[in-house]
Design an enzyme around this catalytic site. Structure first.
Site, PDB file in Angstrom:
ATOM      1  CE  LYS A   1      31.932  12.115 -16.469  1.00  0.00           C
ATOM      2  NZ  LYS A   1      30.951  13.370 -16.463  1.00  0.00           N
TER       3      LYS A   1
ATOM      4  CE1 TYR B   1      28.058  15.136  -7.997  1.00  0.00           C
ATOM      5  CE2 TYR B   1      28.725  14.097  -9.953  1.00  0.00           C
ATOM      6  CZ  TYR B   1      27.576  14.646  -9.060  1.00  0.00           C
ATOM      7  OH  TYR B   1      26.547  14.696  -9.503  1.00  0.00           O
TER       8      TYR B   1
ATOM      9  CG  ASP C   1      32.907   6.973  -9.842  1.00  0.00           C
ATOM     10  OD1 ASP C   1      32.740   6.922 -11.079  1.00  0.00           O
ATOM     11  OD2 ASP C   1      32.115   7.611  -9.289  1.00  0.00           O
TER      12      ASP C   1
HETATM   13  N1  PMP Z   1      31.314   9.572 -11.116  1.00  0.00           N
HETATM   14  C1  PMP Z   1      32.302  10.316 -11.417  1.00  0.00           C
HETATM   15  C2  PMP Z   1      33.597  10.119 -11.139  1.00  0.00           C
HETATM   16  C3  PMP Z   1      31.803  11.477 -12.174  1.00  0.00           C
HETATM   17  O1  PMP Z   1      32.684  12.290 -12.685  1.00  0.00           O
HETATM   18  C4  PMP Z   1      30.284  11.675 -12.414  1.00  0.00           C
HETATM   19  C5  PMP Z   1      29.955  12.646 -13.305  1.00  0.00           C
HETATM   20  N2  PMP Z   1      30.681  13.629 -13.617  1.00  0.00           N
HETATM   21  C6  PMP Z   1      29.411  10.748 -11.954  1.00  0.00           C
HETATM   22  C7  PMP Z   1      29.836   9.512 -11.355  1.00  0.00           C
HETATM   23  C8  PMP Z   1      27.837  10.775 -12.251  1.00  0.00           C
HETATM   24  O2  PMP Z   1      27.694  10.450 -13.578  1.00  0.00           O
HETATM   25  P1  PMP Z   1      26.343  11.180 -14.290  1.00  0.00           P
HETATM   26  O3  PMP Z   1      26.753  12.668 -14.582  1.00  0.00           O
HETATM   27  O4  PMP Z   1      26.536  10.518 -15.862  1.00  0.00           O
HETATM   28  O5  PMP Z   1      25.346  10.780 -13.630  1.00  0.00           O
END
Ligand code: PMP
Length: 426
Positions: free
Chosen positions: A267, A144, A239
């Site tokens: 985060k 994701y 990521d």
């Molecule tokens: N990349 C990863 C690996 C994530 O876990 C998340 C959200 N859990 C995102 C991108 C997207 O981040 P956001 O919810 O702050 O848009």
């Protein structure tokens, strides 16, 4: 445990928000109960509006590595707020945060702050396409990367499949530019490169997967991605929205010693306030506006409150803290596993540092296919039984549990006691 006020607020929320929520998983749909409404967070605990206290293993989905309302973060945010909540202009806290990121992530030579992980991944992909003048993206099934169009696609059958939209409203052509490959399967990635290598702008990967539950990279997987990207002139994007500052000061890239071209952060970087960042090699990043021709901007980007919370958080993340997170999380894993084994419950726990997932009904989870074989009904029963006993897990079988620095042996013991009772009850 009574949840009258939560239930009342839930009815009200449904009158105002689609499905009652502002982010889908908060609706608790996959665990078949109504969500609890939070009154406040304190260290390792959240307290709901009916006064029930829960040990929190969601920790706002990862940012709160120091637990809720850490006094130094609260102080940093209040101090910053007293000087204004946003300027839409340059300020020194941005530089202080950037210095800390670059010290921990040497692969990041230049970076750009944004407001969420989604914004960061979306922008990084645009930049990769601009830099390579190619259009295809490789991502992994079960990965994701936020909700931008390019990422809302999944594999059909076959080894490397052009994505079909996974969400209504996604333009077919956008999804079709994404190749989906099984996680930990380097030969599938190799076959994709052999067919389409000259058209692949970037491979984007969670270096430790966290969004199909925790799935660590198998030996050679990340190295293999690095080698293929080098061979075909594609960019490797890690990521690290979850793993950054979580599994080590310098994230998964420090842990595994594989250097990406670009890194996505979020985060923990914002200490619980909205933030995201993407950064990497100077040559690539320099293509961004105002230096180069790839456009990306943001009214609230580099927000002083988020920067202040991020700086305060990163400054508290010492080697000792990571060692204690590791030993506490290892203790939790070992005790859960032993208790499940004793009762003959088929399961596997995947863990890297303070992120872990308990999968029921399977013995090995190395990719999304394995994860989907997990027993989600059992998880839903377990989730509810744990919630009832004051332990707040993520309301889905395919998420991580996060241990924070505010968790102590006491919370682990209480969690294990709840776990024993929960297993006996379900
Ligand atoms: N990349 C990863 C690996 C994530 O876990 C998340 C959200 N859990 C995102 C991108 C997207 O981040 P956001 O919810 O702050 O848009």
């Amino acid at each position: 445990m009574r949840r009258d006020r939560s239930d009342e607020l839930w009815r009200m929320a449904n009158e105002h928000f689609v499905g009652g929520v502002n982010s889908p998983v908060r609706a608790f749909k996959s665990v078949g109960c109504a969500p609890v409404f939070i009154e406040k967070g304190e260290g390792a605990y959240i307290v709901d509006v009916d006064g029930n206290r829960y040990i929190d293993y969601v920790c706002s989905w990862g940012p709160l590595i120091l637990g809720h309302a850490h006094p130094e973060i609260v102080r940093a945010v209040c101090e910053a707020a007293g000087r204004g909540t946003s300027y839409g202009a340059c300020h020194e806290l941005e530089i202080e945060l950037a210095k800390r990121v670059k010290e921990r992530f040497p692969s990041v030579e230049l970076l750009r702050l944004v407001n969420s992980g989604t914004e960061a991944t979306m922008s990084a992909i645009r930049l990769a396409r601009g830099y390579t003048e190619r259009e295809l993206i490789v991502k992994f099934e079960g990965g994701y990367h936020g909700h931008a169009d390019s990422f809302l696609s999944k594999a059909g059958s076959g080894l490397a499949t052009f994505g079909v939209p996974d969400s209504a409203g996604v333009v077919k052509d956008a999804a079709a530019k994404t190749l989906n490959v099984p996680y930990n399967d380097i030969s599938s990635v190799e076959r994709s490169f052999e067919r389409f290598g000259e058209e692949i702008a970037a491979v984007i990967v969670e270096p430790i997967a966290g969004n199909m539950g925790v799935v660590p990279p198998e030996g050679g997987f990340l190295e293999g991605l690095r080698e293929l990207c080098d061979r075909f002139g594609s960019l490797l994007i890690f990521d690290e929205v979850i793993t950054g500052f979580r599994v080590a000061r310098g994230g998964a890239q420090e842990l595994f010693g594989v250097v990406p071209d670009m890194t996505i952060l979020g985060k923990i970087l914002g200490g619980g306030l909205p933030i995201g960042a993407y950064g990497g090699r100077r040559k690539v990043m320099s293509l961004l506006a105002p230096e180069g021709g790839v456009y990306q901007a943001g009214t609230l980007s580099g927000n002083p409150l988020a920067c202040a919370a991020g700086i305060a958080t990163l400054d508290l993340l010492t080697d000792e803290l990571y060692r204690s997170l590791e030993s506490l999380s290892a203790e939790l894993e070992a005790a859960l596993s032993a208790s499940l084994a004793e009762r003959g419950v088929r399961h596997v726990i995947n863990r890297v540092g303070s992120m872990l997932t308990l999968f029921f009904g399977v013995e090995r989870v190395a990719d999304y296919g394995d994860a989907r074989n997990a027993d989600v009904d059992m998880f839903a029963r377990y989730f509810n039984a744990m919630l009832e006993r004051g332990v707040y897990l993520a309301p889905s079988a395919f998420e991580c549990a996060f241990v924070s620095a505010a968790h102590t042996k006491r919370e682990i013991e209480k969690t294990l006691a709840a776990h024993e009772e929960a297993l006996a009850a379900i």
